[in-house]
Design a protein around this motif. Structure first.
Motif, PDB file in Angstrom:
ATOM      1  N   LYS A   8       1.463  32.924 -20.260  1.00 33.05           N
ATOM      2  CA  LYS A   8       1.623  31.889 -19.242  1.00 33.05           C
ATOM      3  C   LYS A   8       2.567  32.358 -18.139  1.00 33.05           C
ATOM      4  O   LYS A   8       2.331  32.122 -16.946  1.00 33.05           O
ATOM      5  CB  LYS A   8       2.145  30.601 -19.880  1.00 33.05           C
ATOM      6  N   ASN A   9       3.635  33.040 -18.540  1.00 32.58           N
ATOM      7  CA  ASN A   9       4.573  33.556 -17.540  1.00 32.58           C
ATOM      8  C   ASN A   9       3.914  34.607 -16.649  1.00 32.58           C
ATOM      9  O   ASN A   9       4.142  34.641 -15.434  1.00 32.58           O
ATOM     10  CB  ASN A   9       5.800  34.157 -18.230  1.00 32.58           C
ATOM     11  N   MET A  10       3.095  35.465 -17.256  1.00 31.25           N
ATOM     12  CA  MET A  10       2.440  36.508 -16.478  1.00 31.25           C
ATOM     13  C   MET A  10       1.400  35.917 -15.526  1.00 31.25           C
ATOM     14  O   MET A  10       1.248  36.391 -14.391  1.00 31.25           O
ATOM     15  CB  MET A  10       1.785  37.523 -17.413  1.00 31.25           C
ATOM     16  N   VAL A  11       0.680  34.877 -15.971  1.00 29.24           N
ATOM     17  CA  VAL A  11      -0.284  34.212 -15.087  1.00 29.24           C
ATOM     18  C   VAL A  11       0.442  33.543 -13.937  1.00 29.24           C
ATOM     19  O   VAL A  11       0.011  33.627 -12.768  1.00 29.24           O
ATOM     20  CB  VAL A  11      -1.128  33.190 -15.876  1.00 29.24           C
ATOM     21  N   SER A  12       1.555  32.890 -14.241  1.00 25.94           N
ATOM     22  CA  SER A  12       2.362  32.259 -13.194  1.00 25.94           C
ATOM     23  C   SER A  12       2.871  33.293 -12.199  1.00 25.94           C
ATOM     24  O   SER A  12       2.859  33.074 -10.983  1.00 25.94           O
ATOM     25  CB  SER A  12       3.549  31.525 -13.831  1.00 25.94           C
ATOM     26  N   SER A  13       3.293  34.442 -12.728  1.00 28.37           N
ATOM     27  CA  SER A  13       3.819  35.494 -11.874  1.00 28.37           C
ATOM     28  C   SER A  13       2.744  36.077 -10.967  1.00 28.37           C
ATOM     29  O   SER A  13       2.992  36.343  -9.787  1.00 28.37           O
ATOM     30  CB  SER A  13       4.418  36.605 -12.736  1.00 28.37           C
ATOM     31  N   PRO A  58      -1.848  41.798 -17.065  1.00 27.67           N
ATOM     32  CA  PRO A  58      -0.576  41.394 -17.669  1.00 27.67           C
ATOM     33  C   PRO A  58       0.427  42.534 -17.800  1.00 27.67           C
ATOM     34  O   PRO A  58       1.625  42.282 -17.973  1.00 27.67           O
ATOM     35  CB  PRO A  58      -0.994  40.872 -19.043  1.00 27.67           C
ATOM     36  N   GLY A  59      -0.042  43.768 -17.756  1.00 29.10           N
ATOM     37  CA  GLY A  59       0.886  44.885 -17.880  1.00 29.10           C
ATOM     38  C   GLY A  59       1.309  45.193 -19.303  1.00 29.10           C
ATOM     39  O   GLY A  59       2.207  46.003 -19.528  1.00 29.10           O
ATOM     40  N   ASP A  60       0.682  44.531 -20.265  1.00 26.27           N
ATOM     41  CA  ASP A  60       0.985  44.753 -21.686  1.00 26.27           C
ATOM     42  C   ASP A  60      -0.294  44.494 -22.462  1.00 26.27           C
ATOM     43  O   ASP A  60      -0.890  43.421 -22.347  1.00 26.27           O
ATOM     44  CB  ASP A  60       2.101  43.810 -22.141  1.00 26.27           C
ATOM     45  N   SER A  61      -0.707  45.468 -23.252  1.00 32.77           N
ATOM     46  CA  SER A  61      -1.969  45.337 -23.980  1.00 32.77           C
ATOM     47  C   SER A  61      -1.972  44.155 -24.943  1.00 32.77           C
ATOM     48  O   SER A  61      -3.034  43.613 -25.278  1.00 32.77           O
ATOM     49  CB  SER A  61      -2.261  46.636 -24.742  1.00 32.77           C
ATOM     50  N   ASP A  62      -0.785  43.713 -25.419  1.00 29.80           N
ATOM     51  CA  ASP A  62      -0.712  42.567 -26.332  1.00 29.80           C
ATOM     52  C   ASP A  62      -1.055  41.251 -25.641  1.00 29.80           C
ATOM     53  O   ASP A  62      -1.321  40.248 -26.316  1.00 29.80           O
ATOM     54  CB  ASP A  62       0.689  42.454 -26.937  1.00 29.80           C
TER      55      ASP A  62
END
Length: 234
Positions: A212-217, A31-35
């Motif tokens: 969800k946006n990161m998975v889609s991306s 995801p590029g973000d630990s959160d």
């Protein structure tokens, strides 16, 4: 607004836990973000489970105290509500229905009866709770004013009914104060968990949307992985 019920909160939390399980099956999800990692979201869900538990427990304590107070104000034999009619009848009989004494007593009785009862549930917001508390506070103030007025009448108010003698009414007011103070104490312990739950689920919803946006991306809108999680309402 009380549009979100406890069941809805529980459902959203369960969906967040499903999201964590799904993310743990995705290979190479970055995801590029630990959160936005499965581990970080799981930490949030564990914390929210505890907040949900504390919210429920503290609401129960407040609700129990509020119920006892409502019984004292409205339902018991010597409740404030049940003392108003005999007080009014005594003044009306002693001074007459057109007397200034009765008009002033009747005004206070109407003010006490006019305080709107607001039902407080586990999902009631703080503003509504505040209005409910103010209604009981106002009723108690008006009842105190009524006693002060009866005392002012001096020997003109000397009822045979022991339940509405000045000393008895003052005892009722003292007990009403104790009941109200108990509710205030329980409310002070409950209110912080209202905010924590609202804010916690708000943050969780934002995080889930970003995931969800990161998975889609990363995998694509038509990917099986995105289809697994896109319908989860969190």
């Amino acid at each position: 607004m009380n549009s979100i019920s406890r069941a809805s909160y529980s459902s959203r939390l369960t969906n967040a836990e499903v999201l964590v399980e799904d993310l743990n099956t995705f290979s190479n999800f970055t995801p590029g973000d630990s959160d936005l990692t499965a581990e970080a979201i799981q930490t949030r869900t564990v914390a929210l489970r505890e907040i949900q538990t504390q919210h429920t427990q503290k609401h129960f304590d407040y609700s129990k105290a509020a119920f006892n107070r409502r019984q004292f104000f409205d339902k018991e034999e010597n409740s404030i509500s049940k003392l108003l009619s005999p007080i009014g009848a005594n003044i009306r009989g002693k001074f007459g229905k057109d007397s200034q004494e009765y008009k002033e007593i009747r005004t206070l009785i109407l003010k006490i009866r006019g305080q709107r009862r607001i039902k407080v549930t586990e999902d009631t917001d703080e503003e509504t709770i505040s209005r409910s508390e103010k209604s009981f506070g106002s009723q108690m103030i008006y009842f105190g004013d009524l006693i002060t007025l009866l005392i002012k009448f001096g020997s003109g108010y000397d009822p045979m009914n022991s339940r509405i003698k000045i000393d008895a009414l003052q005892t009722v007011l003292e007990e009403a104060t104790l009941n109200t103070n108990k509710v205030s104490t329980m409310l002070a312990l409950y209110k912080p968990w209202i905010s924590q739950r609202i804010n916690g689920f708000k943050d969780l919803s934002i995080i889930a949307s970003r995931v969800k946006n990161m998975v889609s991306s990363q995998y694509g809108l038509d990917s099986p992985k995105y289809r697994m999680i896109k319908g989860l309402r969190i």
